[in-house]
Write a protein that holds these residues in place. Structure first.
Motif, short mmCIF file in Angstrom:
data_model
loop_
_atom_site.label_atom_id
_atom_site.label_comp_id
_atom_site.label_asym_id
_atom_site.label_seq_id
_atom_site.Cartn_x
_atom_site.Cartn_y
_atom_site.Cartn_z
N ASP A 1 -75.69 -1.10 52.06
CA ASP A 1 -76.82 -1.86 51.56
C ASP A 1 -78.05 -1.53 52.39
O ASP A 1 -78.00 -1.48 53.61
N VAL A 2 -79.15 -1.32 51.71
CA VAL A 2 -80.40 -1.03 52.40
C VAL A 2 -81.08 -2.35 52.74
O VAL A 2 -81.28 -3.19 51.87
N ALA B 1 -85.06 4.55 55.30
CA ALA B 1 -84.44 3.28 54.95
C ALA B 1 -83.80 2.64 56.17
O ALA B 1 -83.14 3.32 56.96
N LYS B 2 -84.02 1.34 56.30
CA LYS B 2 -83.40 0.61 57.40
C LYS B 2 -82.07 0.04 56.92
O LYS B 2 -82.02 -0.72 55.96
N MET B 3 -81.00 0.47 57.61
CA MET B 3 -79.66 0.01 57.24
C MET B 3 -78.89 -0.25 58.51
O MET B 3 -78.83 0.61 59.37
N VAL C 1 -86.65 -0.61 52.68
CA VAL C 1 -87.19 0.74 52.56
C VAL C 1 -88.53 0.73 53.27
O VAL C 1 -89.45 0.00 52.89
N ARG D 1 -78.42 -0.69 46.92
CA ARG D 1 -77.15 -0.27 47.52
C ARG D 1 -77.01 1.22 47.25
O ARG D 1 -77.16 1.67 46.12
#
Ligand code: ZN
Length: 257
Positions: free
Chosen positions: A110-111, A166-168, A114, A210
């Motif tokens: 899951d992101v 993207a931050k995940m 962004v 996702r």
């Protein structure tokens, strides 16, 4: 499809099929798609089988699949087209039973956010398929500089390529999204955009993204909770020697079904 890039026919045994059938919206109607994995004595490959053809293939049987088109992300796979005919044939005697290259570390995540998104696109002439570099804003028509055909801008084939940060899981990753994955996502989610800025802004505010990634490449995307379950980690086919020799570089990918 680019000139000189023809459809392929393969004869191979169906080793297994992916679990589940996915529904995709193709030109306004829902079409079923299922991946099967086929092999002959030289190797194996993933075949995306569409619509009525899904019923026609059984695991363990050998078929000739005509008029397939080739896709290539990390590994080469093929997809049936509207012209494809599936014909049962005699058993392929020596099937390489371990041919299918499992995709390395395919992960579904899951992101969280962004952070940056860049969407580039190229348009190509509907007649000669060459790239049309200059399409002015708010114009209805464009003239191909290669073949001279004037045409409606809305009919141009558009191919996107995107990069996002993207931050995940507290990590920022730079990821590439290729055209088939992006347009697949738009189809699934029923999204339509008129310009690249809107696409970029859509992803920047998208809170339920996702994604399935292999290394830094996005191979599938959906909106969490609205689409069906993500079948991350589906192994894809390895490159059959025949295809490798015939299609060596990045291929133009068209909207198939
Ligand atoms: Zn042209």
């Amino acid at each position: 499809m680019a000139p000189g890039f023809g459809p392929v026919t393969i004869t191979a045994k169906v080793i297994r099929r992916a679990s589940g059938v996915k529904l995709h919206s193709v030109r306004g109607r829902m079409v079923a798609k299922q991946s099967v994995y086929v092999a002959d004595s030289t190797g194996g490959i993933e075949v995306a089988v569409w619509s009525d053809l899904i019923e026609q293939v059984d695991v363990g049987s050998t078929y000739t699949f005509s008029d397939l088109t080739v896709r290539r992300f990390h590994v080469t796979s093929v997809t049936t087209t509207v012209q494809t005919v599936v014909m049962c044939c005699d058993e392929v005697l020596s099937v390489n039973e371990a041919p299918i290259e499992e995709e390395a570390a395919s992960k579904t995540m899951d992101v969280d956010e962004v952070l940056q998104f860049r969407c580039n696109s190229v348009s190509s002439c509907g007649s000669c398929h060459k790239m049309i570099s200059e399409v002015g804003e708010n114009v209805c028509f464009v003239k191909c500089t290669v073949c001279g055909m004037r045409q409606k801008v809305k009919n141009l084939a558009v191919k996107y390529s995107c990069i996002m940060n993207a931050k995940m899981a507290n990590e920022v990753k730079k990821l590439v999204i290729h055209n088939p994955v992006l347009t697949d996502f738009f189809d699934k989610e029923g999204l339509e955009f008129t310009d690249n800025d809107s696409i970029e802004e859509y992803f920047l505010v998208c809170s339920k993204l996702r994604i399935t990634v292999i290394e830094n490449e996005v191979t599938d995307m959906c909106i969490k909770g609205e689409s069906g379950p993500v079948t991350g980690g589906e192994p894809s086919g390895s490159v059959v020697a025949l295809m490798q020799s015939k299609f060596c570089s990045d291929l133009p990918v068209t909207k198939d079904m």
